[in-house]
Design a protein around this motif. Sequence first.
Motif, short mmCIF file in Angstrom:
data_model
loop_
_atom_site.label_atom_id
_atom_site.label_comp_id
_atom_site.label_asym_id
_atom_site.label_seq_id
_atom_site.Cartn_x
_atom_site.Cartn_y
_atom_site.Cartn_z
N GLY A 1 0.83 -1.20 0.00
CA GLY A 1 0.00 0.00 0.00
C GLY A 1 0.86 1.25 0.00
N PHE A 2 0.21 2.41 -0.08
CA PHE A 2 0.94 3.68 -0.11
C PHE A 2 0.84 4.37 1.24
CE2 PHE A 2 -0.15 2.77 -4.53
CZ PHE A 2 1.13 2.76 -5.08
N ILE A 3 -0.27 5.05 1.48
CA ILE A 3 -0.44 5.73 2.77
C ILE A 3 -0.87 4.72 3.83
CG2 ILE A 3 -1.75 7.52 3.98
CD1 ILE A 3 -1.96 8.85 1.10
N LEU A 4 -1.92 3.99 3.53
CA LEU A 4 -2.40 2.93 4.42
C LEU A 4 -1.88 1.59 3.93
CD1 LEU A 4 -6.21 3.78 4.64
CD2 LEU A 4 -4.54 4.01 6.48
N PRO A 5 -1.73 0.62 4.83
CA PRO A 5 -1.41 -0.74 4.36
C PRO A 5 -2.54 -1.22 3.43
CG PRO A 5 -1.19 -0.58 6.75
CD PRO A 5 -1.84 0.69 6.29
N ALA A 6 -2.19 -1.95 2.41
CA ALA A 6 -3.18 -2.39 1.41
C ALA A 6 -4.22 -3.32 2.02
CB ALA A 6 -2.47 -3.10 0.26
N ARG A 7 -5.43 -3.24 1.46
CA ARG A 7 -6.51 -4.19 1.77
C ARG A 7 -6.58 -5.08 0.52
NH1 ARG A 7 -10.31 -3.44 5.23
NH2 ARG A 7 -10.17 -1.18 5.16
N ILE A 8 -6.04 -6.27 0.64
CA ILE A 8 -5.91 -7.13 -0.55
C ILE A 8 -6.16 -8.59 -0.16
CG2 ILE A 8 -3.40 -7.20 -0.26
CD1 ILE A 8 -3.20 -7.26 -3.34
N THR A 9 -6.89 -9.29 -1.01
CA THR A 9 -7.25 -10.68 -0.74
C THR A 9 -6.67 -11.58 -1.84
OG1 THR A 9 -9.27 -10.04 0.39
CG2 THR A 9 -9.20 -12.29 -0.47
N PHE A 10 -6.06 -12.67 -1.41
CA PHE A 10 -5.52 -13.68 -2.31
C PHE A 10 -6.31 -14.97 -2.11
CE2 PHE A 10 -2.11 -10.77 -1.42
CZ PHE A 10 -1.43 -10.64 -2.63
N VAL A 11 -6.75 -15.58 -3.21
CA VAL A 11 -7.34 -16.92 -3.13
C VAL A 11 -6.30 -17.88 -3.71
CG1 VAL A 11 -9.25 -18.42 -3.79
CG2 VAL A 11 -9.69 -15.99 -3.36
N ILE A 12 -5.93 -18.85 -2.88
CA ILE A 12 -4.88 -19.80 -3.22
C ILE A 12 -5.50 -21.19 -3.30
CG2 ILE A 12 -2.68 -20.77 -2.42
CD1 ILE A 12 -2.46 -18.07 -0.72
N ASP A 13 -5.24 -21.91 -4.38
CA ASP A 13 -5.83 -23.24 -4.53
C ASP A 13 -5.05 -24.27 -3.70
OD1 ASP A 13 -3.61 -24.06 -6.07
OD2 ASP A 13 -4.69 -23.91 -7.96
N LYS A 14 -5.55 -25.50 -3.71
CA LYS A 14 -4.95 -26.56 -2.89
C LYS A 14 -3.52 -26.88 -3.30
CE LYS A 14 -9.30 -28.68 -1.61
NZ LYS A 14 -10.21 -29.79 -1.78
N LYS A 15 -3.14 -26.52 -4.52
CA LYS A 15 -1.77 -26.77 -4.98
C LYS A 15 -0.83 -25.64 -4.58
CE LYS A 15 -3.30 -29.50 -8.89
NZ LYS A 15 -4.06 -29.23 -10.11
N GLY A 16 -1.39 -24.59 -3.96
CA GLY A 16 -0.55 -23.47 -3.53
C GLY A 16 -0.37 -22.39 -4.58
N ILE A 17 -1.24 -22.41 -5.60
CA ILE A 17 -1.16 -21.42 -6.68
C ILE A 17 -2.16 -20.29 -6.43
CG2 ILE A 17 -1.37 -21.05 -9.19
CD1 ILE A 17 0.95 -22.96 -8.35
#
Length: 154
Positions: free
Chosen positions: A105-121
Motif C-alpha cells: 500500500g501507499f499511505i495505508l497498508p493495502a486491503r488485498i485478498t488472495f485466493v490460493i488453490d490446494k496446490k498453492g497457486i
Amino acid sequence: MKVGDKAPLFEGITDTGEKFSLADYIGKYNIVLYFYPKDDTPGCTREACAFRDNWNLLQGYDVVVIGISSDDVESHKKFKQKYNLPFILVSDPDKKIRELYGAKGFILPARITFVIDKKGIIRHIYNSQLNPENHVKEALKTLEMLKKEEESVS
C-alpha cells in the motif's frame, strides 16, 4: 505477486498465540488470505464481519480463511472475540508477510485478498481499499470456480 504465481510460504503467530505455518494448509485446503490495515477500525471491521457473515457459504468450499495485519496477538484476540470471528488472524508486526505478497500500500497498508488453490497457486487477487465487503464476494466467486474445476476432474 500475480495470478498463477506460487503462494509464498510464511510462518506467524495467531490470535491464540500459536505458531501458524501456511505450509500446513497447502495440499489440504483452498486458502483465502486477506491483508487488512488495522483491527477494530470501521472498514476492517466491515470486511472481517462480511467474512464471518458468509461463513456458512465459505464452509462449502473446503477453505481456510486467514486475516493478516500488523496488529499484535493481543489486539487480534480482542478483535476476534468482540466480533465473534470464526477464522484465523495472524500477526505480522514487522510487515514481512505483507512484503512477501507485495501487499504494502501507499499511505495505508493495502486491503488485498488472495485466493490460493490446494496446490498453492494464487488463483485470484482482489485489491480494494474502499470496498471491504466485496473481498468475501470476490473470494466466493473464485472458490465456486475452483470447486467446479475439481468436480470436472473427478
